[in-house]
Design a protein around this motif. Structure first.
Motif, PDB file in Angstrom:
ATOM      1  N   PRO A 254     -11.840   3.613   4.900  1.00 63.08           N
ATOM      2  CA  PRO A 254     -11.728   2.538   3.918  1.00 63.08           C
ATOM      3  C   PRO A 254     -12.331   1.231   4.459  1.00 63.08           C
ATOM      4  O   PRO A 254     -12.090   0.858   5.607  1.00 63.08           O
ATOM      5  CB  PRO A 254     -10.221   2.404   3.693  1.00 63.08           C
ATOM      6  CG  PRO A 254      -9.675   3.750   4.060  1.00 63.08           C
ATOM      7  CD  PRO A 254     -10.524   4.190   5.222  1.00 63.08           C
TER       8      PRO A 254
ATOM      9  N   LYS B 284     -12.265   4.405  -0.552  1.00 67.65           N
ATOM     10  CA  LYS B 284     -10.817   4.225  -0.643  1.00 67.65           C
ATOM     11  C   LYS B 284     -10.142   5.564  -0.304  1.00 67.65           C
ATOM     12  O   LYS B 284     -10.772   6.616  -0.389  1.00 67.65           O
ATOM     13  CB  LYS B 284     -10.437   3.756  -2.036  1.00 67.65           C
ATOM     14  CG  LYS B 284     -10.988   2.363  -2.324  1.00 67.65           C
ATOM     15  CD  LYS B 284     -10.541   1.849  -3.656  1.00 67.65           C
ATOM     16  CE  LYS B 284     -11.184   0.519  -3.949  1.00 67.65           C
ATOM     17  NZ  LYS B 284     -10.414  -0.606  -3.513  1.00 67.65           N
TER      18      LYS B 284
ATOM     19  N   GLN C 177       0.836  -1.196   0.000  1.00 64.60           N
ATOM     20  CA  GLN C 177       0.000   0.000   0.000  1.00 64.60           C
ATOM     21  C   GLN C 177       0.870   1.245   0.000  1.00 64.60           C
ATOM     22  O   GLN C 177       2.043   1.176   0.355  1.00 64.60           O
ATOM     23  CB  GLN C 177      -0.900   0.012   1.237  1.00 64.60           C
ATOM     24  CG  GLN C 177      -1.824  -1.180   1.341  1.00 64.60           C
ATOM     25  CD  GLN C 177      -2.550  -1.181   2.657  1.00 64.60           C
ATOM     26  OE1 GLN C 177      -3.352  -0.300   2.935  1.00 64.60           O
ATOM     27  NE2 GLN C 177      -2.273  -2.178   3.486  1.00 64.60           N
TER      28      GLN C 177
ATOM     29  N   SER D 272     -10.769  -1.883   6.756  1.00 67.55           N
ATOM     30  CA  SER D 272      -9.421  -1.458   7.155  1.00 67.55           C
ATOM     31  C   SER D 272      -9.335  -1.351   8.673  1.00 67.55           C
ATOM     32  O   SER D 272     -10.342  -1.392   9.385  1.00 67.55           O
ATOM     33  CB  SER D 272      -9.096  -0.093   6.536  1.00 67.55           C
ATOM     34  OG  SER D 272      -9.941   0.911   7.089  1.00 67.55           O
TER      35      SER D 272
ATOM     36  N   TYR E 293      -1.668  -1.487  -4.072  1.00 68.40           N
ATOM     37  CA  TYR E 293      -3.121  -1.549  -3.893  1.00 68.40           C
ATOM     38  C   TYR E 293      -3.542  -0.410  -2.980  1.00 68.40           C
ATOM     39  O   TYR E 293      -2.744   0.118  -2.217  1.00 68.40           O
ATOM     40  CB  TYR E 293      -3.527  -2.891  -3.261  1.00 68.40           C
ATOM     41  CG  TYR E 293      -3.313  -4.061  -4.179  1.00 68.40           C
ATOM     42  CD1 TYR E 293      -4.336  -4.512  -5.006  1.00 68.40           C
ATOM     43  CD2 TYR E 293      -2.083  -4.710  -4.246  1.00 68.40           C
ATOM     44  CE1 TYR E 293      -4.137  -5.590  -5.861  1.00 68.40           C
ATOM     45  CE2 TYR E 293      -1.878  -5.785  -5.101  1.00 68.40           C
ATOM     46  CZ  TYR E 293      -2.907  -6.214  -5.902  1.00 68.40           C
ATOM     47  OH  TYR E 293      -2.706  -7.270  -6.749  1.00 68.40           O
ATOM     48  N   ASP E 294      -4.832  -0.063  -3.050  1.00 69.33           N
ATOM     49  CA  ASP E 294      -5.356   1.042  -2.242  1.00 69.33           C
ATOM     50  C   ASP E 294      -5.484   0.693  -0.767  1.00 69.33           C
ATOM     51  O   ASP E 294      -5.270   1.541   0.098  1.00 69.33           O
ATOM     52  CB  ASP E 294      -6.728   1.484  -2.759  1.00 69.33           C
ATOM     53  CG  ASP E 294      -6.660   2.163  -4.113  1.00 69.33           C
ATOM     54  OD1 ASP E 294      -5.679   2.888  -4.371  1.00 69.33           O
ATOM     55  OD2 ASP E 294      -7.591   1.959  -4.914  1.00 69.33           O
ATOM     56  N   THR E 295      -5.881  -0.547  -0.479  1.00 71.58           N
ATOM     57  CA  THR E 295      -6.155  -0.923   0.913  1.00 71.58           C
ATOM     58  C   THR E 295      -5.715  -2.355   1.183  1.00 71.58           C
ATOM     59  O   THR E 295      -5.502  -3.140   0.252  1.00 71.58           O
ATOM     60  CB  THR E 295      -7.669  -0.830   1.229  1.00 71.58           C
ATOM     61  OG1 THR E 295      -8.362  -1.837   0.481  1.00 71.58           O
ATOM     62  CG2 THR E 295      -8.236   0.544   0.922  1.00 71.58           C
TER      63      THR E 295
ATOM     64  N   ASP F  22      -8.068  -4.859  -0.351  1.00 73.21           N
ATOM     65  CA  ASP F  22      -7.764  -5.142  -1.752  1.00 73.21           C
ATOM     66  C   ASP F  22      -6.628  -6.155  -1.867  1.00 73.21           C
ATOM     67  O   ASP F  22      -6.631  -7.021  -2.743  1.00 73.21           O
ATOM     68  CB  ASP F  22      -7.370  -3.851  -2.489  1.00 73.21           C
ATOM     69  CG  ASP F  22      -8.520  -2.871  -2.629  1.00 73.21           C
ATOM     70  OD1 ASP F  22      -9.690  -3.291  -2.588  1.00 73.21           O
ATOM     71  OD2 ASP F  22      -8.238  -1.664  -2.755  1.00 73.21           O
TER      72      ASP F  22
END
Length: 185
Positions: A109, A137, A9, A112, A37-39, A42
């Motif tokens: 997110p 996100k 990330q 998360s 990746y964003d999170t 993901d």
């Protein structure tokens, strides 16, 4: 030549140094392909799909994946989130304490550690049904914040730092950890 794909990330953590310095390649002899990746959620999906073989995720997305039956193994805990994640509220929104979030729009997110911390804080404050909680996100949170559509958001840097320029920290992961809601990288 052996190849491994690792998901990571856009975070300010020690792993970022490993990515940029190519130390892992030299130390292991593997050809490493890094995929951002964003999170963490993901990353857990990418692991399940076989897109990557290793990934960086916080304790909440890891726990959600393991609880859902995904065959995952924890290799390393970097650290306690401490002040790396926080709930920032917009300056001028009239939010001085948690109960002031009633009727407000707040984002984190999905799945998360920030989402977990926010939900724990809202639950503890009896506010779960009284706050509009959006799961976005990090880039979407930044855009919604800049458009004036959010009163608050719980997340990490680099977006956390951006939000602090027009907001203030109401609650941190460190404070939630003191209440028994720990999160880890």
């Amino acid at each position: 030549n052996r190849t491994v794909t690792i998901g990571y990330q856009d975070l300010l953590v020690p792993m970022k140094l490993i990515v940029e310095a190519a130390d892992l390649e030299r130390a292991t002899g593997y050809r490493v392909q890094w995929k951002m990746y964003d999170t963490g959620a993901d990353i857990m999906k990418a692991l399940a799909a076989g897109e990557i073989q290793l990934g960086e995720a916080g304790s909440s997305p890891f726990t959600a994946a393991a609880t859902a039956g995904q065959d995952v193994r924890l290799l390393w805990i970097c650290d306690d989130m401490a002040n790396a994640e926080a709930l920032v509220v917009r300056n001028g929104a009239g939010i001085e304490k948690l109960s002031d979030l009633r009727g407000k729009t707040v984002a984190a997110p999905h799945l998360s550690t920030a989402h977990y911390q926010l939900f724990a804080a809202l639950s503890e404050g009896g506010l779960v049904r009284d706050v509009k909680l959006l799961t976005l996100k990090p880039a979407q949170i930044r855009a919604a914040w800049d458009a004036g559509k959010l009163d608050g958001a719980w997340l990490w840097n680099p977006v956390l730092g951006h939000l602090k320029t027009s907001g203030k920290v109401l609650l941190s992961a460190a404070q939630m950890a003191q209440r028994g809601y720990l999160t880890f990288d």
